[in-house]
Design an enzyme around this catalytic site. Structure first.
Site, PDB file in Angstrom:
ATOM      1  N   PRO A 161      20.527   4.525 -49.521  1.00 40.83           N
ATOM      2  CA  PRO A 161      19.095   5.624 -49.264  1.00 40.83           C
ATOM      3  C   PRO A 161      19.829   6.580 -50.408  1.00 40.83           C
ATOM      4  O   PRO A 161      20.122   6.658 -50.545  1.00 40.83           O
ATOM      5  CB  PRO A 161      19.424   5.983 -47.576  1.00 40.83           C
ATOM      6  CG  PRO A 161      21.303   6.551 -47.495  1.00 40.83           C
ATOM      7  CD  PRO A 161      21.592   4.953 -48.659  1.00 40.83           C
ATOM      8  N   ALA A 217      15.579  11.107 -45.084  1.00 39.12           N
ATOM      9  CA  ALA A 217      15.867   9.660 -45.950  1.00 39.12           C
ATOM     10  C   ALA A 217      15.510   8.458 -45.387  1.00 39.12           C
ATOM     11  O   ALA A 217      15.128   8.749 -44.352  1.00 39.12           O
ATOM     12  CB  ALA A 217      17.450   9.932 -45.706  1.00 39.12           C
ATOM     13  N   ASN A 218      15.627   7.654 -45.643  1.00 42.05           N
ATOM     14  CA  ASN A 218      14.987   5.951 -45.213  1.00 42.05           C
ATOM     15  C   ASN A 218      16.679   5.571 -44.939  1.00 42.05           C
ATOM     16  O   ASN A 218      18.089   5.524 -44.678  1.00 42.05           O
ATOM     17  CB  ASN A 218      15.415   5.086 -46.315  1.00 42.05           C
ATOM     18  CG  ASN A 218      13.430   4.732 -47.196  1.00 42.05           C
ATOM     19  OD1 ASN A 218      13.189   6.357 -46.973  1.00 42.05           O
ATOM     20  ND2 ASN A 218      12.653   4.018 -47.276  1.00 42.05           N
ATOM     21  N   ARG A 219      16.361   4.833 -43.770  1.00 43.39           N
ATOM     22  CA  ARG A 219      17.358   3.371 -43.218  1.00 43.39           C
ATOM     23  C   ARG A 219      17.884   3.130 -44.161  1.00 43.39           C
ATOM     24  O   ARG A 219      17.276   1.742 -44.539  1.00 43.39           O
ATOM     25  CB  ARG A 219      16.929   3.258 -42.014  1.00 43.39           C
ATOM     26  CG  ARG A 219      17.673   3.319 -40.258  1.00 43.39           C
ATOM     27  CD  ARG A 219      16.670   3.015 -39.503  1.00 43.39           C
ATOM     28  NE  ARG A 219      16.107   3.137 -38.266  1.00 43.39           N
ATOM     29  CZ  ARG A 219      16.586   4.605 -37.760  1.00 43.39           C
ATOM     30  NH1 ARG A 219      18.231   4.237 -37.935  1.00 43.39           N
ATOM     31  NH2 ARG A 219      15.957   4.685 -36.833  1.00 43.39           N
ATOM     32  N   SER A 220      19.640   2.821 -44.483  1.00 39.20           N
ATOM     33  CA  SER A 220      20.111   1.790 -45.699  1.00 39.20           C
ATOM     34  C   SER A 220      21.688   1.967 -45.606  1.00 39.20           C
ATOM     35  O   SER A 220      22.072   2.702 -45.795  1.00 39.20           O
ATOM     36  CB  SER A 220      19.872   2.100 -46.729  1.00 39.20           C
ATOM     37  OG  SER A 220      19.980   1.523 -47.718  1.00 39.20           O
TER      38      SER A 220
END
Ligand code: CTP
Ligand code: CA
Length: 225
Positions: A21, A33-36
């Site tokens: 992310p 943030a993105n989920r990653s």
């Protein structure tokens, strides 16, 4: 691994991989943030390296550690990721597996934002982040000969991914359905479709390591051909 490094099909090739992310600061203690997990990008960097590639691995704050034997460049934000990518070029191939935050907070606070005693809420103003994949895909000079993007979608996967490939100008898009019921986000398996000029190639569901190995092999074929 040693033998592969000696005579692997990607020996002498520089491959850039983005992963994980990005974190976009709100203040010193908060971010969006993105989920990653970074699992697929990390597996891909490892697989490319095993085929002999010289890998630059530009990663945001991922859950999984980066692979051994690659050149790791750690970043936090999308803007830092773009700069690291531009610094790492030229490359024979570039694969953009990062889950880049689409927006950043316009003016992140230098000090911690405190809760207001009267309960009034902070208002955040957002700006759009640079599209790293599109920027590299559309380079007039020094564009890597093979540019690969990912498209993690929850709806209309094929239509969205196909449109994304054209819009951004990359050569391939690795599309996948990340709806919660698939268990792919945060899991060890992936089910992808490789979209190129030649059409769409649906791969069976398999481990992220196997997706990585197959994709690395396809990249080796493309750079050889
Ligand atoms: N990407 C990138 N820089 C960004 C956003 C995305 O490099 N600022 C890359 C990702 O690494 C991925 C591809 O673009 O390879 C597609 O990302 P995705 O988030 O699916 O595309 P978006 O254009 O941001 O569309 P969406 O509105 O669906 O998020
Ligand atoms: Ca996005």
């Amino acid at each position: 691994v040693e033998a592969a490094l000696m005579d692997g099909p990607l020996r002498g090739k520089h491959v850039l991989v983005t992963s994980g992310p990005t974190h976009e600061p709100i203040d010193p203690v908060r971010y969006i943030a993105n989920r990653s997990s970074g699992a697929q990008g990390t597996a891909l960097a490892r697989a490319l390296s095993a085929l002999g590639a010289d890998v630059t691995f530009v990663t945001g704050p991922a859950d999984v550690p980066p692979p051994d034997g690659v050149n790791v460049v750690k970043v936090q934000s999308a803007q830092q990721m773009l700069e690291a990518v531009q610094t790492a070029l030229p490359a024979d191939a570039a694969v953009f597996a990062a889950a880049v935050a689409d927006w950043r907070v316009v003016s992140a606070s230098d000090s911690k934002i405190k809760k207001d005693a009267k309960g009034s809420l902070p208002v955040l103003e957002f700006a759009e982040n640079p599209d790293i994949l599109a920027t590299v895909s559309q380079m007039k000079k020094g564009r890597p000969p093979l540019v690969v993007g990912f498209a993690a979608e929850t709806d209309d996967v094929m239509a969205n991914a196909t449109a994304k490939r054209v819009r951004k100008g990359c050569d391939w898009i690795v599309a996948n359905d990340v709806s919660p019921e698939t268990g792919i986000m945060g899991g060890s398996e992936n089910a992808v479709t490789l979209i190129s000029d030649d059409g769409a190639d649906v791969w069976p569901r398999m481990g992220k390591d196997d997706v990585a190995r197959q994709l690395a092999a396809r990249i080796a074929d493309a750079l050889a051909g």
